[in-house]
Design a protein around this motif. Structure first.
Motif, short mmCIF file in Angstrom:
data_model
loop_
_atom_site.label_atom_id
_atom_site.label_comp_id
_atom_site.label_asym_id
_atom_site.label_seq_id
_atom_site.Cartn_x
_atom_site.Cartn_y
_atom_site.Cartn_z
N SER A 50 47.27 94.76 45.75
CA SER A 50 46.47 93.73 46.55
C SER A 50 46.22 93.98 47.76
O SER A 50 47.00 94.77 48.42
CB SER A 50 46.69 92.48 46.40
N PHE A 51 44.58 94.71 48.30
CA PHE A 51 44.33 94.86 49.29
C PHE A 51 43.42 93.87 49.98
O PHE A 51 42.74 93.03 49.32
CB PHE A 51 42.96 96.22 48.92
N LEU A 52 43.84 93.84 51.41
CA LEU A 52 42.17 93.36 52.85
C LEU A 52 41.65 94.32 52.80
O LEU A 52 41.92 94.78 53.84
CB LEU A 52 43.34 92.45 53.41
N ALA A 53 40.67 93.74 52.55
CA ALA A 53 39.27 94.65 53.33
C ALA A 53 38.28 94.07 54.25
O ALA A 53 37.88 92.76 53.92
CB ALA A 53 38.56 95.54 52.30
N LEU A 54 38.40 94.28 55.51
CA LEU A 54 38.17 93.80 56.54
C LEU A 54 36.84 94.31 57.53
O LEU A 54 36.97 95.59 58.02
CB LEU A 54 39.63 93.23 57.83
N SER A 55 36.11 93.93 57.89
CA SER A 55 35.06 94.88 59.34
C SER A 55 34.91 93.69 60.63
O SER A 55 34.93 92.27 59.73
CB SER A 55 33.89 94.76 58.54
N ALA A 56 34.51 94.06 61.10
CA ALA A 56 34.47 93.20 62.80
C ALA A 56 33.33 94.13 62.90
O ALA A 56 32.76 95.38 62.98
CB ALA A 56 35.65 93.76 63.80
N VAL A 57 31.88 92.83 62.70
CA VAL A 57 29.99 92.98 63.84
C VAL A 57 30.37 92.35 64.82
O VAL A 57 30.88 90.62 64.56
CB VAL A 57 29.70 92.50 62.59
N GLY A 58 29.72 93.15 65.75
CA GLY A 58 29.11 92.36 67.24
C GLY A 58 27.94 91.26 67.15
O GLY A 58 27.11 91.67 65.86
N GLY A 59 27.51 90.67 67.58
CA GLY A 59 25.58 89.99 67.90
C GLY A 59 26.05 88.96 67.19
O GLY A 59 25.58 87.66 67.48
N SER A 60 26.70 89.29 65.92
CA SER A 60 25.85 88.22 65.09
C SER A 60 27.52 88.42 63.55
O SER A 60 27.22 89.07 63.37
CB SER A 60 24.72 87.60 64.81
N CYS A 61 27.01 87.53 62.61
CA CYS A 61 27.57 87.49 60.92
C CYS A 61 26.43 88.12 60.24
O CYS A 61 25.94 86.58 59.98
CB CYS A 61 28.42 86.44 60.75
N ALA A 62 25.95 89.25 60.46
CA ALA A 62 25.16 89.35 59.58
C ALA A 62 25.20 89.62 58.30
O ALA A 62 26.97 89.87 57.88
CB ALA A 62 24.96 91.32 59.92
N ARG A 63 24.76 89.50 56.99
CA ARG A 63 25.39 89.59 55.54
C ARG A 63 24.86 91.22 55.21
O ARG A 63 24.30 92.05 55.53
CB ARG A 63 24.28 88.71 55.25
N GLY A 64 25.56 91.35 54.23
CA GLY A 64 25.09 92.45 53.53
C GLY A 64 26.20 93.78 54.09
O GLY A 64 26.23 94.93 53.60
N VAL A 65 27.35 93.43 54.90
CA VAL A 65 27.96 94.43 55.74
C VAL A 65 29.31 94.74 54.30
O VAL A 65 29.93 93.71 54.22
CB VAL A 65 29.25 94.06 57.61
N LEU A 66 29.36 95.50 53.96
CA LEU A 66 30.30 95.50 53.32
C LEU A 66 31.83 95.87 54.02
O LEU A 66 32.11 97.04 54.59
CB LEU A 66 30.27 97.25 52.41
N PRO A 67 32.68 95.02 53.66
CA PRO A 67 34.32 94.51 53.82
C PRO A 67 34.91 95.67 54.61
O PRO A 67 35.01 96.09 53.22
CB PRO A 67 34.76 94.03 53.57
N GLY A 68 35.93 96.68 55.22
CA GLY A 68 36.09 97.62 54.86
C GLY A 68 35.82 98.72 54.74
O GLY A 68 36.27 100.19 55.12
N VAL A 69 34.64 99.31 54.98
CA VAL A 69 33.34 100.46 54.88
C VAL A 69 32.74 100.22 56.13
O VAL A 69 32.89 101.36 56.90
CB VAL A 69 32.85 100.24 53.34
#
Length: 575
Positions: free
Chosen positions: A514-533
């Motif tokens: 099992s893996f956890l894919a995690l992404s951090a974005v600034g400015g706002s919680c933008a939808r469509g961001v592919l976690p971990g990529v």
């Protein structure tokens, strides 16, 4: 003899110089013995006069130099070109408006005698400050919007009604004139009024403003076209306000004495758009000031919780103003959908607004993209506009989701760094990696989430550094989770990131992991961001176990009983 003659010449030169000086002082005292008020210094526009009229402490261009004053409103000026005197009676109506009457230029007499020759029907001249550039002041007509009728002398244009709307800048008013088929001389037009100066004489109120043609922005407009004077009177009833307004036909205030008699007259009546009965929910206005995650924009609720102002935090002008019109949906003090009247610049209309509570100090806002004249059209379609994530300066820590300890197996920073470190082998022509740096800031080996006493922190660790975030709000949308977290030691202007995560399972040598894919974005919680990529930061992690279990123990358990480890990891990630 020559020495005596030379001495005589010197003495005569001194005498002549003294006489000339006395004559100059006498002449100067005859026309230069007073000053104009310091606040008048600058350039002024006067209708019919080419260019600007410049005033300094002692001179009014085209009129003369100040010779005498009664220290009130009467000035005697000396015109060098014509070698004559005139009286000017100048009244400062506003710091941006001077009005004066004058005598013909003639022989000097006493100041009172010269000024008494000005009759009551003498021409009145108005000067409007142009340089330095005046700062507009709030227009006196409120609360907008208004409907209005107007007349140019051939009858009232009342049907269809015209409309006056406010701009985000209170010193501007947008006038939308409608054409009435049964009234000659009427036409559809949009004008923008910029209010520069207001004053009162007895019971009469005056306004000087600039009129510009909105539909003909590229046309060349002169000061003669734009400056206009207005007389107005407001009448307040229980639930309505009415203004009668008369407008001058040129860039003067001549002949304006009544709000019902002018080149163009208008009657404004405020519109009850239900704004007074609509308020943003208490959980939204619990904090009156909200900020975007990166603090570039401020969201300020004002005016009895019915108005939201959106502006750039750096002070640059990009303001939007939303006034609550009607609430369509309100769920569990966590979600509200409403119609608001939005104004940006002088453009306005109704928009759909959706607000969601994501934590004690976290909100999400969606605004409709289109402006609608009719309120019931604003939310007719589904909202597909981006989500704007808002935080307050008073953030409340909350329990983080996906509790546990993790190993970082891959990150966006690593991938970028590896690409940068690839070089071309000159002998083979193939890409080879440079010698890796032993410890790089931002290159993490492990992470622990919610492993502190209050379970509200995310910590990334490496051999040389660690970074800690505090969780302030979290929620899920389908298979994707979102967390708003900021630095563990916030400043007076706290910034935050949005962590977007998901889980997935992959076979490693025949063993499901099992893996956890995690992404951090600034400015706002933008939808469509592919976690971990994608994102500003991106990580792929494997779970080592619960916060209470050591990484060593979990690594051993994973090797001895991978199926059990898989079940435990799935249970943790589902929490």
């Amino acid at each position: 003899m020559s020495a005596i003659l030379n001495l005589f010449r010197v003495k005569m030169g001194v005498v002549i110089a003294r006489v000339c000086l006395l004559l100059m002082l006498a002449v100067y005292s005859s026309y230069g013995g007073c000053n104009f008020p310091e606040g008048w210094t600058g350039g002024w526009f006067q209708s019919g006069t080419p260019g600007l009229i410049y005033i300094n402490s002692t001179n009014m261009q085209g009129k003369g130099e100040c010779a005498e004053t009664d220290a009130n409103d009467k000035f005697m000026v000396y015109d060098r070109n014509e070698d004559c005197y005139r009286c000017l009676v100048i009244h400062e109506k506003h710091k941006y408006v001077l009005q004066y009457k004058e005598t013909y230029c003639g022989q000097r007499d006493s100041l009172s005698t010269m000024c008494e020759s000005i009759t009551g029907d003498a021409a009145l001249y108005s000067m409007f400050r142009k340089d330095p550039r005046p700062i507009p002041e709030p227009c006196p007509f409120h609360p907008a919007p208004f409907t209005f009728t107007y007349s140019r002398g051939s009858g009232d244009c009342a049907n269809p009604p015209s409309r006056a709307e406010s701009c985000t800048d209170d010193s501007r008013l947008l006038l939308r004139y409608m054409a009435c088929p049964d009234v000659p001389g009427t036409e559809s037009n949009i004008e923008e009024l910029i209010c520069l100066a207001t004053w009162k004489e007895g019971s009469t109120r005056y306004l000087v403003g600039l009129i510009s043609q909105v539909q003909r922005r590229n046309s060349i407009s002169t000061d003669e076209d734009m400056y206009r004077c207005f007389v107005y009177k407001g009448q307040h009833a229980d639930k309505s306000v009415t203004y009668n307004i008369a407008q001058s036909g040129d860039a003067t205030c001549n002949g304006l004495t009544s709000p019902v008699d002018g080149s163009r007259t208008m009657k404004l009546t405020n519109v009850d758009d239900e704004h007074n009965r609509c308020h943003f929910p208490s959980w939204v206005v619990e904090h009156h000031k909200w900020f975007s995650l990166d603090h570039t924009h401020q969201y300020h609720f004002t005016t009895k919780n019915a108005t939201l102002k959106i502006m750039n935090e750096d002070g640059s002008f990009d303001e939007k103003r939303l006034v609550c019109h009607s609430i369509l949906e309100h769920k569990d003090n966590k979600l509200v959908k409403l119609v608001a009247h939005l104004t940006k610049g002088c453009e306005s209309g109704h928009v759909c607004v959706r607000l969601a509570r994501r934590g004690g100090g976290v909100l999400e806002l969606q605004l409709g993209a289109a402006l609608h004249d009719a309120p019931h059209h604003a939310c007719a379609d589904q909202l597909y506009t981006p989500h704007v994530t808002l935080i307050t300066t008073s953030l409340y820590p909350v329990r983080c989701p996906m509790l546990g300890r993790y190993t970082v197996i891959d990150s966006l920073a690593d991938r970028r760094r590896r690409r940068q470190q690839l070089t071309i082998d000159e002998s083979s022509g193939e890409e080879v990696a440079e010698k890796p740096v032993e410890c790089v800031m931002g290159q993490y080996d492990s992470a622990s989430i919610g492993c502190g006493a209050s379970q509200d922190t995310i910590e990334f660790q490496s051999a040389c550094t660690s970074t800690v975030y505090t969780c302030y709000g979290s929620w899920r949308e389908g298979a994707v989770g979102l967390v708003v977290a900021g630095p563990a030691r916030p400043t007076s202007r706290p910034h935050a990131l949005c962590f977007i995560y998901s889980t997935y399972v992959r076979n490693e040598s025949g063993v499901p992991v099992s893996f956890l894919a995690l992404s951090a974005v600034g400015g706002s919680c933008a939808r469509g961001v592919l976690p971990g990529v994608a994102g500003d930061k991106a990580y792929n992690l494997t779970i080592n176990g619960t916060c209470e279990q050591s990484s060593k123990y979990n690594s051993l358990a994973a090797r001895l009983c991978p199926a059990l480890a898989l079940l435990g990891a799935a249970a943790l990630l589902a929490r």
